[in-house]
Scaffold this motif. Structure first.
Motif, PDB file in Angstrom:
ATOM      1  N   GLU A 189       0.825  -1.211   0.000  1.00 42.12           N
ATOM      2  CA  GLU A 189       0.000   0.000   0.000  1.00 42.12           C
ATOM      3  C   GLU A 189       0.859   1.261   0.000  1.00 42.12           C
ATOM      4  OE1 GLU A 189      -3.676  -0.020   2.702  1.00 42.12           O
ATOM      5  OE2 GLU A 189      -2.293  -1.509   3.491  1.00 42.12           O
ATOM      6  N   VAL A 190       1.956   1.234   0.746  1.00 39.17           N
ATOM      7  CA  VAL A 190       2.794   2.437   0.820  1.00 39.17           C
ATOM      8  C   VAL A 190       3.395   2.718  -0.555  1.00 39.17           C
ATOM      9  CG1 VAL A 190       4.716   3.546   2.013  1.00 39.17           C
ATOM     10  CG2 VAL A 190       3.327   1.854   3.220  1.00 39.17           C
ATOM     11  N   ILE A 191       3.921   1.674  -1.188  1.00 35.86           N
ATOM     12  CA  ILE A 191       4.526   1.863  -2.511  1.00 35.86           C
ATOM     13  C   ILE A 191       3.478   2.405  -3.488  1.00 35.86           C
ATOM     14  CG2 ILE A 191       5.518   0.630  -4.499  1.00 35.86           C
ATOM     15  CD1 ILE A 191       6.757  -1.307  -2.326  1.00 35.86           C
ATOM     16  N   ARG A 192       2.281   1.867  -3.401  1.00 30.16           N
ATOM     17  CA  ARG A 192       1.236   2.314  -4.330  1.00 30.16           C
ATOM     18  C   ARG A 192       0.762   3.737  -4.040  1.00 30.16           C
ATOM     19  NH1 ARG A 192      -3.941  -1.010  -4.826  1.00 30.16           N
ATOM     20  NH2 ARG A 192      -4.296   0.794  -6.147  1.00 30.16           N
ATOM     21  N   PHE A 193       0.454   3.998  -2.782  1.00 30.06           N
ATOM     22  CA  PHE A 193      -0.258   5.242  -2.491  1.00 30.06           C
ATOM     23  C   PHE A 193       0.637   6.397  -2.066  1.00 30.06           C
ATOM     24  CE2 PHE A 193      -3.606   1.928  -1.391  1.00 30.06           C
ATOM     25  CZ  PHE A 193      -4.137   1.958  -2.680  1.00 30.06           C
ATOM     26  N   ASN A 209      -0.386  -7.125 -16.911  1.00 28.06           N
ATOM     27  CA  ASN A 209      -0.734  -8.239 -16.024  1.00 28.06           C
ATOM     28  C   ASN A 209       0.061  -8.138 -14.735  1.00 28.06           C
ATOM     29  OD1 ASN A 209       1.544 -10.620 -15.997  1.00 28.06           O
ATOM     30  ND2 ASN A 209       1.652  -9.416 -17.873  1.00 28.06           N
ATOM     31  N   VAL A 210      -0.406  -8.853 -13.735  1.00 25.65           N
ATOM     32  CA  VAL A 210       0.274  -8.881 -12.441  1.00 25.65           C
ATOM     33  C   VAL A 210       0.517 -10.346 -12.101  1.00 25.65           C
ATOM     34  CG1 VAL A 210       0.049  -8.297  -9.979  1.00 25.65           C
ATOM     35  CG2 VAL A 210      -0.951  -6.781 -11.721  1.00 25.65           C
ATOM     36  N   GLN A 211       1.693 -10.639 -11.571  1.00 25.29           N
ATOM     37  CA  GLN A 211       2.024 -12.039 -11.243  1.00 25.29           C
ATOM     38  C   GLN A 211       2.417 -12.144  -9.770  1.00 25.29           C
ATOM     39  OE1 GLN A 211       5.062 -13.329 -14.044  1.00 25.29           O
ATOM     40  NE2 GLN A 211       3.913 -12.527 -15.779  1.00 25.29           N
ATOM     41  N   ILE A 212       1.788 -13.052  -9.079  1.00 28.42           N
ATOM     42  CA  ILE A 212       2.127 -13.250  -7.668  1.00 28.42           C
ATOM     43  C   ILE A 212       2.546 -14.705  -7.487  1.00 28.42           C
ATOM     44  CG2 ILE A 212       1.334 -13.051  -5.280  1.00 28.42           C
ATOM     45  CD1 ILE A 212      -0.980 -11.310  -6.333  1.00 28.42           C
ATOM     46  N   LEU A 247      -4.690  -6.267  -1.815  1.00 24.62           N
ATOM     47  CA  LEU A 247      -3.853  -5.094  -1.524  1.00 24.62           C
ATOM     48  C   LEU A 247      -3.330  -4.450  -2.797  1.00 24.62           C
ATOM     49  CD1 LEU A 247      -1.867  -6.534   1.512  1.00 24.62           C
ATOM     50  CD2 LEU A 247      -3.510  -4.646   1.582  1.00 24.62           C
ATOM     51  N   LEU A 248      -3.068  -5.279  -3.811  1.00 26.36           N
ATOM     52  CA  LEU A 248      -2.551  -4.735  -5.073  1.00 26.36           C
ATOM     53  C   LEU A 248      -3.645  -4.033  -5.866  1.00 26.36           C
ATOM     54  CD1 LEU A 248      -0.357  -7.778  -6.041  1.00 26.36           C
ATOM     55  CD2 LEU A 248       0.485  -5.426  -5.818  1.00 26.36           C
ATOM     56  N   ALA A 249      -4.881  -4.493  -5.695  1.00 27.67           N
ATOM     57  CA  ALA A 249      -5.947  -4.012  -6.577  1.00 27.67           C
ATOM     58  C   ALA A 249      -6.863  -2.983  -5.931  1.00 27.67           C
ATOM     59  CB  ALA A 249      -6.777  -5.214  -7.047  1.00 27.67           C
ATOM     60  N   MET A 250      -6.800  -2.839  -4.614  1.00 25.98           N
ATOM     61  CA  MET A 250      -7.778  -1.976  -3.937  1.00 25.98           C
ATOM     62  C   MET A 250      -7.651  -0.501  -4.338  1.00 25.98           C
ATOM     63  SD  MET A 250      -6.066  -1.943  -0.153  1.00 25.98           S
ATOM     64  CE  MET A 250      -6.527  -0.393   0.601  1.00 25.98           C
ATOM     65  N   GLU A 251      -8.739   0.218  -4.156  1.00 19.74           N
ATOM     66  CA  GLU A 251      -8.715   1.668  -4.357  1.00 19.74           C
ATOM     67  C   GLU A 251      -8.038   2.305  -3.154  1.00 19.74           C
ATOM     68  OE1 GLU A 251      -9.770   3.289  -7.095  1.00 19.74           O
ATOM     69  OE2 GLU A 251     -10.079   1.266  -7.871  1.00 19.74           O
ATOM     70  N   PRO A 252      -7.489   3.512  -3.318  1.00 19.68           N
ATOM     71  CA  PRO A 252      -6.907   4.180  -2.148  1.00 19.68           C
ATOM     72  C   PRO A 252      -7.977   4.379  -1.079  1.00 19.68           C
ATOM     73  CG  PRO A 252      -6.602   5.490  -4.154  1.00 19.68           C
ATOM     74  CD  PRO A 252      -7.401   4.301  -4.543  1.00 19.68           C
ATOM     75  N   PRO A 253      -7.669   4.041   0.154  1.00 16.29           N
ATOM     76  CA  PRO A 253      -8.676   4.272   1.204  1.00 16.29           C
ATOM     77  C   PRO A 253      -8.792   5.771   1.491  1.00 16.29           C
ATOM     78  CG  PRO A 253      -6.629   3.460   2.155  1.00 16.29           C
ATOM     79  CD  PRO A 253      -6.433   3.451   0.677  1.00 16.29           C
ATOM     80  N   LYS A 265     -10.611  -3.381   0.557  1.00 24.72           N
ATOM     81  CA  LYS A 265     -10.191  -4.749   0.213  1.00 24.72           C
ATOM     82  C   LYS A 265     -11.413  -5.625  -0.091  1.00 24.72           C
ATOM     83  CE  LYS A 265      -7.013  -6.631   2.851  1.00 24.72           C
ATOM     84  NZ  LYS A 265      -6.612  -6.971   4.232  1.00 24.72           N
ATOM     85  N   VAL A 266     -12.439  -5.439   0.702  1.00 24.67           N
ATOM     86  CA  VAL A 266     -13.645  -6.246   0.491  1.00 24.67           C
ATOM     87  C   VAL A 266     -14.202  -5.991  -0.913  1.00 24.67           C
ATOM     88  CG1 VAL A 266     -16.053  -6.525   1.205  1.00 24.67           C
ATOM     89  CG2 VAL A 266     -14.250  -6.407   2.923  1.00 24.67           C
ATOM     90  N   LYS A 267     -14.149  -4.730  -1.354  1.00 17.05           N
ATOM     91  CA  LYS A 267     -14.700  -4.421  -2.689  1.00 17.05           C
ATOM     92  C   LYS A 267     -13.969  -5.195  -3.780  1.00 17.05           C
ATOM     93  CE  LYS A 267     -16.003   0.303  -1.883  1.00 17.05           C
ATOM     94  NZ  LYS A 267     -15.475   1.621  -2.180  1.00 17.05           N
ATOM     95  N   VAL A 268     -12.658  -5.346  -3.624  1.00 14.78           N
ATOM     96  CA  VAL A 268     -11.897  -6.114  -4.623  1.00 14.78           C
ATOM     97  C   VAL A 268     -12.364  -7.566  -4.608  1.00 14.78           C
ATOM     98  CG1 VAL A 268      -9.621  -7.002  -5.275  1.00 14.78           C
ATOM     99  CG2 VAL A 268      -9.852  -4.662  -4.411  1.00 14.78           C
ATOM    100  N   LEU A 269     -12.467  -8.129  -3.418  1.00  9.01           N
ATOM    101  CA  LEU A 269     -12.829  -9.549  -3.320  1.00  9.01           C
ATOM    102  C   LEU A 269     -14.242  -9.785  -3.841  1.00  9.01           C
ATOM    103  CD1 LEU A 269     -11.148 -10.153   0.151  1.00  9.01           C
ATOM    104  CD2 LEU A 269     -10.322 -10.956  -2.073  1.00  9.01           C
ATOM    105  N   ARG A 270     -15.080  -8.753  -3.687  1.00  5.63           N
ATOM    106  CA  ARG A 270     -16.444  -8.862  -4.206  1.00  5.63           C
ATOM    107  C   ARG A 270     -16.465  -8.843  -5.724  1.00  5.63           C
ATOM    108  NH1 ARG A 270     -19.519  -4.370  -1.212  1.00  5.63           N
ATOM    109  NH2 ARG A 270     -20.058  -3.599  -3.274  1.00  5.63           N
TER     110      ARG A 270
END
Ligand code: BG6
Length: 488
Positions: A189-193, A209-212, A247-253, A265-270
């Protein structure tokens, strides 16, 4: 700020987790002065140990885990052992008396952490008994920490959650996902936001694409019974892998509060696209390890690791293409893969950016190298940005790396995940624990995959120990014009 005062009650105190992770973590918190001298630890398990035997065990586990031989007698004198039968009324009644006594002795203000580090079949009944026998009735706060597995599928997870919620409020429940305590997972999150250069590019216009990857070289070890009932998808994807996706896909809180972060995070999983029926084999690959060699040492196949595994259809490897159906990520595959007995132990995230529109600096299109952002979670911790530049004297572009090392190696310099999570729990910060909604959406996502797999026979074993998994996992990306980036 006043240091927190607390009694930590560990169910399963003679177990492996307590020994390898919890005792050393408590010690490090004590040593660094994060918890006050006013603390006590009560260990519970069936064995008829005495306080002295327990304290010896605690000291040995700390000496082993932290490779020290310092005298830690003062520290271990805060540890108490109480033989316990989770199904016996008298066990809870005696525990209540002991906790009240220790509250007085150590002035812990009635603050209690109940840590369930034992067989999951008792999670629900222990929570209820803690409530009914009045163990939560103290002047301070009570929190319940629950280890995995949180259920076996969505239905059983719901049942467990209902049992626990009948005794504890959601705010008092701390469901552990130890990946959320890892330094570099928290850094996502820190790196992203905190970086303008990434946030503007962090979407389907610029990321291809993203690879984990979370690979392990160990096999099933002593855990055949648990693992064969679970498999890689339940063991690693339902929790750790999908948490990293979130964490990689969520919108900034809006703010860095527990509720705001969890709700993003829940929104991503939904938004995860359900994969079911005939789609499963197009989007997911399962594997089970064959014999092979790890670090030049021959190792057995999974089915020969224990008697009961001989006909096992359980996957020790899984790779998948996860799709997130929302505005930001539509069309961007998140490839995940995890498995036992792979070439090496490593967790890494690679974010691959889309190509430049025209090739001016490469001989051929094939030599073009996309920009990559690599987040190294473990064993080394850091970030690498792969760019293209001209080396001196040349005229064509070549990939170069800007690398940052977090100087944590195998947890020596960085606090161990459990240490951070335990401390968060004592402080009452549930941000890095999973909310029920996250657990439920993750189960729903993998349930449909597992349901399909349960009805078909797998062609196991299908990858060599010491490899990076079955060939089909490479094809999964090739079909889309991508390939797995090397993890070394
Ligand atoms: C656990 C799984 O949750 O995570 C294990 O049950 C796995 O099977 C472990 O080995 C991996 O954790 P780490 O921190 O070593 O990557």
């Amino acid at each position: 700020q006043q240091k927190p005062k607390v009694i930590i009650v560990i169910f399963g105190a003679t177990g492996d987790l307590a020994k390898r992770k919890l005792f050393p973590s408590i010690y490090r918190l004590y040593k660094s002065g994060k918890i006050s001298e006013d603390f006590a630890v009560v260990g519970l398990a069936r064995r008829p140990w005495t306080n002295d035997v327990f304290r010896d065990n605690v000291e040995n586990s700390i000496h082993d885990a932290l490779s020290t031989d310092e005298n830690i007698g003062t520290f271990s004198s805060h540890f108490y052992y109480h033989p316990f039968d989770v199904t016996e009324t008298s066990s809870y009644q005696d525990l209540k008396v002991l906790l009240e006594e220790l509250d007085g002795k150590y002035q812990t203000d009635g603050n209690r952490v109940f840590y369930l580090a034992m067989a999951p079949e008792y999670f629900g009944s222990i929570a209820q008994n803690l409530e009914s026998y009045g163990l939560k009735e103290s002047a301070g706060w009570s929190r319940l920490v629950i280890e995995k597995p949180f259920g076996h599928d969505l239905a059983s997870a719901k049942e467990l959650n209902n049992e626990i919620r009948a005794a504890f409020d959601e705010e008092q429940i701390y469901r552990i996902d130890h990946y959320l305590g890892k330094e570099m997972v928290q850094n996502i999150e820190v790196i992203r936001f905190a970086n303008a250069i990434f946030e503007h590019l962090w979407n389907n216009q610029y990321i291809s694409n993203v690879q984990i990857t979370s690979s392990e070289s160990l096999g099933v070890e002593e855990r055949a019974r648990y693992y064969d009932h679970s498999g890689a998808t339940r063991d690693m994807v339902q929790n750790h892998m999908l948490q990293m996706v979130a964490l990689l896909a969520m919108e900034p809180p809006i703010k860095l509060t527990t509720d705001e972060i969890r709700s993003e995070k829940v929104k991503v999983l939904r938004a995860l696209r359900t994969i079911e029926n005939e789609k499963v084999d197009k989007y997911f690959v399962r594997g089970q390890y064959d014999s092979g060699s790890i670090n030049e040492k021959p190792v057995e196949r999974y089915r020969d690791e224990a008697e009961e595994l001989i006909d096992s259809n359980t996957e020790t490897y899984v790779a998948g293409k996860v799709l997130i159906d929302n505005y930001r990520w539509s069309g961007v595959p998140f490839y995940i893969r995890t498995g036992k007995r792979m070439a090496e132990k490593s967790t890494k995230i690679v974010v691959e950016f889309k190509d430049i529109p025209m090739n001016l600096y490469f001989k051929t299109n094939r030599e073009k190298h996309p920009n990559l952002l690599i987040i190294h979670i473990q064993p080394n911790e850091g970030v690498t940005l792969v760019l293209n530049a001209k080396k001196s004297g040349g005229s064509l572009a070549e990939p170069i790396q800007l690398a940052y090392n977090n100087y944590g190696y195998d947890g020596i310099n960085t606090p161990e995940a459990y240490e951070k999570l335990l401390y968060d729990c004592i402080l009452g910060d549930a941000t890095n624990f999973t909310h029920w909604d996250e657990v439920a959406y993750s189960w729903a996502y993998i349930d449909s995959i597992l349901k399909t797999w349960e009805t078909t026979q797998a062609d196991f074993p299908n990858y060599k120990s010491g490899s990076m998994g079955p060939e089909a996992a490479d094809k999964l990306l090739e079909k889309d014009g991508f390939h797995w980036w090397p993890i070394t």
